[in-house]
Scaffold this motif. Sequence first.
Motif, mmCIF file in Angstrom:
data_model
loop_
_atom_site.group_PDB
_atom_site.id
_atom_site.type_symbol
_atom_site.label_atom_id
_atom_site.label_comp_id
_atom_site.label_asym_id
_atom_site.label_seq_id
_atom_site.Cartn_x
_atom_site.Cartn_y
_atom_site.Cartn_z
ATOM 1 N N UNK A 76 29.610 45.242 53.745
ATOM 2 C CA UNK A 76 29.559 44.121 54.678
ATOM 3 C C UNK A 76 28.548 43.065 54.220
ATOM 4 N N UNK A 77 28.905 41.831 54.373
ATOM 5 C CA UNK A 77 28.066 40.672 54.055
ATOM 6 C C UNK A 77 27.855 40.450 52.556
ATOM 7 N N UNK A 78 28.621 41.123 51.700
ATOM 8 C CA UNK A 78 28.547 40.843 50.264
ATOM 9 C C UNK A 78 29.236 39.514 50.019
ATOM 10 N N UNK A 79 28.455 38.505 49.692
ATOM 11 C CA UNK A 79 28.991 37.156 49.500
ATOM 12 C C UNK A 79 29.946 37.054 48.319
ATOM 13 N N UNK A 80 29.817 37.936 47.343
ATOM 14 C CA UNK A 80 30.640 37.865 46.133
ATOM 15 C C UNK A 80 32.124 37.995 46.458
ATOM 16 N N UNK A 81 32.478 38.907 47.367
ATOM 17 C CA UNK A 81 33.879 39.089 47.745
ATOM 18 C C UNK A 81 34.443 37.776 48.277
ATOM 19 N N UNK A 82 33.694 37.118 49.176
ATOM 20 C CA UNK A 82 34.151 35.848 49.753
ATOM 21 C C UNK A 82 34.209 34.735 48.717
ATOM 22 N N UNK A 83 33.194 34.650 47.857
ATOM 23 C CA UNK A 83 33.161 33.594 46.838
ATOM 24 C C UNK A 83 34.390 33.694 45.935
ATOM 25 N N UNK A 84 34.681 34.889 45.471
ATOM 26 C CA UNK A 84 35.791 35.066 44.537
ATOM 27 C C UNK A 84 37.141 34.904 45.242
ATOM 28 N N UNK A 85 37.287 35.466 46.440
ATOM 29 C CA UNK A 85 38.546 35.346 47.178
ATOM 30 C C UNK A 85 38.826 33.900 47.554
ATOM 31 N N UNK A 86 37.814 33.184 48.052
ATOM 32 C CA UNK A 86 38.002 31.774 48.413
ATOM 33 C C UNK A 86 38.346 30.929 47.191
ATOM 34 N N UNK A 87 37.715 31.195 46.072
ATOM 35 C CA UNK A 87 38.024 30.451 44.846
ATOM 36 C C UNK A 87 39.480 30.674 44.449
ATOM 37 N N UNK A 88 39.958 31.913 44.577
ATOM 38 C CA UNK A 88 41.355 32.207 44.239
ATOM 39 C C UNK A 88 42.294 31.441 45.168
ATOM 40 N N UNK A 89 42.031 31.483 46.471
ATOM 41 C CA UNK A 89 42.897 30.811 47.442
ATOM 42 C C UNK A 89 42.886 29.292 47.288
ATOM 43 N N UNK A 90 41.733 28.721 46.960
ATOM 44 C CA UNK A 90 41.611 27.260 46.847
ATOM 45 C C UNK A 90 41.952 26.734 45.461
#
Length: 188
Positions: A76-90
Motif C-alpha cells: 500500500x502507498x507504493x508510488x512506483x506502481x501508480x507512476x508506472x501504471x499512469x505512464x502506461x495509460x497516458x
Amino acid sequence: MTVDMVKGTATLAKKVWYFIQSTSAAVGSSAVLPAMQTEGSVSIEGDSIDEQTKFGRIVMPSSNEDSIELTTYVVPEDKAVDIITQAKHKGDQVKVWRVVVDKRYAKKTGTDPNSKQVFPAMFGYAVVDSVSLDDGDKLITAKYKLNIIDKLKEGQFELTDDEIATLDAIYEYENPGEKTGNFGTDEQ
C-alpha cells in the motif's frame, strides 16, 4: 603477465536497486524506490545489419534496444506502481535508474564524514511496454517492462550513509513502550 584476473566476492543482487520517477515530477523531486523489489534485469540489445556481398559478409550495428524488467510485491502507498501504471495509460515516459549500492563501488564526493557517496548507475527515459499485476493465492506481484529510449546512460547516483540505512531498513530501533500495534499497521 599477459592475463588480467580478478579475485573477490561477487556482488549481491540485493545490492542493485531500481529507482523510478515520473517525467512530470517537479524539478527537485525525489526518485522513488519501489517497495519489495524481488527481481530486476537489464537487457542491452539491438539489431545488426548482416548482409552477404560478392566480396564477403558485412556485419555492423544497427539499433539499440535496451530494456529494464522489474518485479516487486505490491505494498500500500507504493508510488512506483501508480507512476508506472499512469505512464502506461497516458502514454507518458518514466525515468529509471539502476544503481549498484555496494560500498565496494562507492566513491566519496567530499571530505565531510556525512558527505554523499556516488555509486555506479545506469539511467534512461523509458516507455512502459507492460504492467502486469498477478493476484495469485500468495502476494500480489507487479511486473514492469520498460523500453529505454536511445540507450541506457552510465553515470553516478548520490546517496548518504543515512539515506542508504533508511532505504535498507524495514524498521528502526525503538524503546519499550514507544509504539503500539503490529509492524506495518497504522496503529504503529
